[in-house]
Design an enzyme around this catalytic site. Structure first.
Site, mmCIF file in Angstrom:
data_model
loop_
_atom_site.group_PDB
_atom_site.id
_atom_site.type_symbol
_atom_site.label_atom_id
_atom_site.label_comp_id
_atom_site.label_asym_id
_atom_site.label_seq_id
_atom_site.Cartn_x
_atom_site.Cartn_y
_atom_site.Cartn_z
ATOM 1 N N CYS B 165 4.649 -4.864 6.150
ATOM 2 C CA CYS B 165 3.763 -4.044 5.327
ATOM 3 C C CYS B 165 2.298 -4.113 5.759
ATOM 4 O O CYS B 165 1.471 -3.363 5.258
ATOM 5 C CB CYS B 165 3.896 -4.457 3.868
ATOM 6 S SG CYS B 165 5.598 -4.741 3.406
ATOM 7 N N HIS B 306 -3.707 -4.078 -1.865
ATOM 8 C CA HIS B 306 -2.334 -3.906 -1.390
ATOM 9 C C HIS B 306 -1.508 -3.397 -2.568
ATOM 10 O O HIS B 306 -0.675 -2.518 -2.408
ATOM 11 C CB HIS B 306 -1.809 -5.235 -0.832
ATOM 12 C CG HIS B 306 -0.480 -5.119 -0.169
ATOM 13 N ND1 HIS B 306 -0.246 -4.260 0.878
ATOM 14 C CD2 HIS B 306 0.722 -5.730 -0.421
ATOM 15 C CE1 HIS B 306 1.030 -4.355 1.245
ATOM 16 N NE2 HIS B 306 1.638 -5.231 0.474
ATOM 17 N N GLU B 317 -2.495 -11.181 -5.662
ATOM 18 C CA GLU B 317 -3.676 -10.497 -5.116
ATOM 19 C C GLU B 317 -4.854 -10.626 -6.093
ATOM 20 O O GLU B 317 -6.004 -10.831 -5.675
ATOM 21 C CB GLU B 317 -3.343 -9.022 -4.843
ATOM 22 C CG GLU B 317 -4.451 -8.321 -4.060
ATOM 23 C CD GLU B 317 -4.038 -6.948 -3.534
ATOM 24 O OE1 GLU B 317 -2.971 -6.433 -3.948
ATOM 25 O OE2 GLU B 317 -4.796 -6.381 -2.721
ATOM 26 N N LYS B 338 -1.012 2.965 -3.972
ATOM 27 C CA LYS B 338 0.464 2.925 -4.036
ATOM 28 C C LYS B 338 0.961 3.427 -5.388
ATOM 29 O O LYS B 338 2.122 3.795 -5.528
ATOM 30 C CB LYS B 338 0.979 1.505 -3.754
ATOM 31 C CG LYS B 338 0.805 1.084 -2.297
ATOM 32 C CD LYS B 338 1.441 -0.257 -2.001
ATOM 33 C CE LYS B 338 1.246 -0.675 -0.552
ATOM 34 N NZ LYS B 338 -0.139 -1.056 -0.216
ATOM 35 N N HIS B 343 5.058 2.640 -1.697
ATOM 36 C CA HIS B 343 4.764 1.685 -0.633
ATOM 37 C C HIS B 343 5.301 2.253 0.687
ATOM 38 O O HIS B 343 6.510 2.326 0.879
ATOM 39 C CB HIS B 343 5.409 0.341 -0.954
ATOM 40 C CG HIS B 343 4.939 -0.775 -0.081
ATOM 41 N ND1 HIS B 343 4.180 -0.583 1.056
ATOM 42 C CD2 HIS B 343 5.122 -2.126 -0.181
ATOM 43 C CE1 HIS B 343 3.919 -1.755 1.619
ATOM 44 N NE2 HIS B 343 4.485 -2.698 0.888
ATOM 45 N N PHE B 402 5.479 -8.897 4.500
ATOM 46 C CA PHE B 402 6.519 -9.925 4.497
ATOM 47 C C PHE B 402 6.241 -10.891 5.655
ATOM 48 O O PHE B 402 5.675 -10.519 6.678
ATOM 49 C CB PHE B 402 7.902 -9.296 4.673
ATOM 50 C CG PHE B 402 8.437 -8.661 3.410
ATOM 51 C CD1 PHE B 402 7.801 -8.827 2.186
ATOM 52 C CD2 PHE B 402 9.600 -7.908 3.450
ATOM 53 C CE1 PHE B 402 8.310 -8.235 1.023
ATOM 54 C CE2 PHE B 402 10.114 -7.320 2.294
ATOM 55 C CZ PHE B 402 9.477 -7.489 1.092
#
Lengths: 89, 415
Positions: B165, B306, B317, B338, B343, B402
């Site tokens: 990502c 994110h 976050e 997002k 995503h 990830f």
């Protein structure tokens, strides 16, 4: 098999291949005639050409020399090659 | 020696809520969601039947039929958005600014759609010969950077970076460093992902990371920082940016959207999929990006989060922002696009980068939509539901992937 039958069968095979090998969903067709150069006009590359040789063998029930067939650029030359292979098989 | 400065002079985007910069800009500032039912394949056997699909995309409108035929959707997205960005920057083919440029693109998954087709063809027939000779160049992740180069005759360094990502955050960061160091003057950079395929959806569904809507309105499925959030919505899309050395851009009278001023890159070495709940690695990455830019914490005017809409990410976050910025954290607007486009995995950092440049250029912050229930633990200013006008000097864009893979970019208004 007449030359015309071989031509129509070849066009159908190539069109089906071009369609199948697309994941795009776009439906625009490229017209194929005896004068069509499969590399120049259809943008077929050497890897796709190998796939098409395999399809031609299946559809026409013939065995071809892949290396020799890959040197044929025009549809008319491929038709002639198929006709010759057909009679010798 | 004075550091060379790097600016953004062209952009292109394909997103579920708008194709092209003008449509995307209108959509993100108006809070338009691109989420809806899956239409790319029959999703009736999946539990998760929603996604954020790119709409009305016909590759043949953007490239020769022969190229469209030979490429997976992910590479088509790249070729299309690169072309948009090159045109937007006013660069022309055979111009040395373009022929010597780097192409550095992020993609987490590569040619997933065609890979699945090839596997199905083999499995259904038990005949390995059903796998076409032309499979490998469709599937390989660097098909996207290679086709961008082929189509535009770009002969500089050519790379694909795959860090899940954060792929395109890393790609843009690497391109930024190459331009700043003087290795190149121009880069075509960004990210692509074509995620809406049955195996890919099944894999993410199995991980239990995909969210569901509140009631009948599918568009509510992505609700970052909301108390009821329960996962992300799979999105597809792409964005490319032209990065250019400042004087080079000025000498040719290029339009400048924003300056890229810093890049931070780390690995949290914590877990393959879960973020560190303390957010310490994310905080460190933001700190590195600011340090790289030579800026203080209190200069940050906006953070493009994110913000995936998973329980764990949004909390970690938030913790990261609070630990780095302290008291000042609550004064910084933080939003997640997002909420609108889902995503987009390897494309998400690039689409965020475009959103950040538009935010700076338009003095407007895109909202976090679907944010209606306050989560006591997520207590920052997330710009809920409505865009906000604000002069923006410095903006951070967070991408956390990830494998605890983190990339943070810092953008600034050109001075």
């Amino acid at each position: 098999m007449s030359e015309k039958e071989a031509f129509l069968k070849l066009v159908e095979t190539i069109e089906k291949f071009l369609q199948l090998s697309r994941v795009t969903g776009a439906e625009k067709k490229q017209e194929i005639t005896m004068d069509t150069d499969i590399y120049e006009d259809l943008g077929i590359d050497s890897l796709e050409a190998m796939d098409i040789v395999g399809e031609i063998e299946n559809v026409f029930g013939i065995t071809v020399e892949a290396q020799e067939m890959l040197t044929k650029k025009k549809i008319s030359d491929i038709v002639t090659y198929i006709m010759q292979s057909n009679s010798s098989n | 020696m004075k550091k060379r400065r790097v600016v953004v002079t062209g952009m292109g985007v394909l997103a579920s809520n708008g194709n092209g910069i003008a449509a995307f800009k209108e959509a993100i500032f108006s809070g338009v969601s691109g989420i809806g039912p899956i239409t790319r394949f029959d999703a009736s056997n999946l539990d998760v039947k929603i996604a954020a699909e790119v709409k009305g995309f016909d590759p043949v409108e953007h490239m020769p039929v022969a190229v469209a035929r030979k490429t997976d959707r992910f590479a088509q997205f790249g070729v299309t958005t690169a072309r948009m960005a090159i045109d937007d920057a006013g660069l022309s083919e055979n111009d040395s600014a373009l022929t010597k440029a780097a192409v550095i693109i992020g993609s987490g998954l590569g040619g997933m759609n065609f890979h699945e087709e090839a596997m199905f063809a083999l499995i259904e027939t038990s005949n390995p010969k059903k796998v076409p000779a032309s499979s490998v160049p469709r599937i390989t992740p660097n098909a996207v950077s290679a086709y961008i180069a082929l189509q535009n005759k770009i002969k500089g360094p050519n790379q694909v970076i795959s860090t899940a990502c954060s792929s395109s955050g890393q790609a843009i960061g690497e391109a930024f460093r190459k331009v700043r160091s003087g290795e190149i003057d121009t880069a075509v950079t960004g990210g692509v992902e074509a995620t809406i395929s049955i195996v890919n959806m099944a894999m993410y569904q199995a991980m239990m990371v995909l969210g569901s809507p509140l009631g009948e309105d599918l568009k509510t499925a992505s609700r970052p920082f909301d108390k009821t959030r329960n996962g992300f919505v799979m999105g597809e899309g792409a964005a490319c940016l032209i990065l250019e050395e400042l004087e080079h851009a000025r000498n040719r009278g290029a339009k400048i959207y924003a300056e890229v001023v810093g890049f931070g890159s780390t690995c949290g070495a914590y877990h393959m999929v879960a973020p560190n709940p303390s957010g310490e690695d994310a905080a460190e990455t933001m700190r590195l990006a600011l340090h790289d830019a030579g800026l203080n914490q209190d200069s940050v005017d906006y953070i493009s989060a994110h913000g995936t809409s998973t329980k764990l990410n949004d909390l970690a976050e938030t913790q990261a922002i609070k630990s780095l910025f302290g008291q000042y954290a609550k004064d910084i607007p933080v939003s997640s696009i997002k909420s609108m486009i889902g995503h987009t995995i390897g494309a998400s950092g690039a689409i965020q980068a475009v959103a950040c440049c538009l935010a700076i250029d338009s003095s407007c912050i895109p909202p976090t939509i679907n944010l209606n229930s306050v989560d006591e633990e997520c207590d920052l200013d997330y710009v809920p539901n409505q865009s906000r006008e604000k002069e923006l000097s410095v903006v951070l864009s967070n991408s956390f992937g990830f494998g605890s893979n983190n990339a943070v970019l810092a953008f600034a208004k050109i001075r």
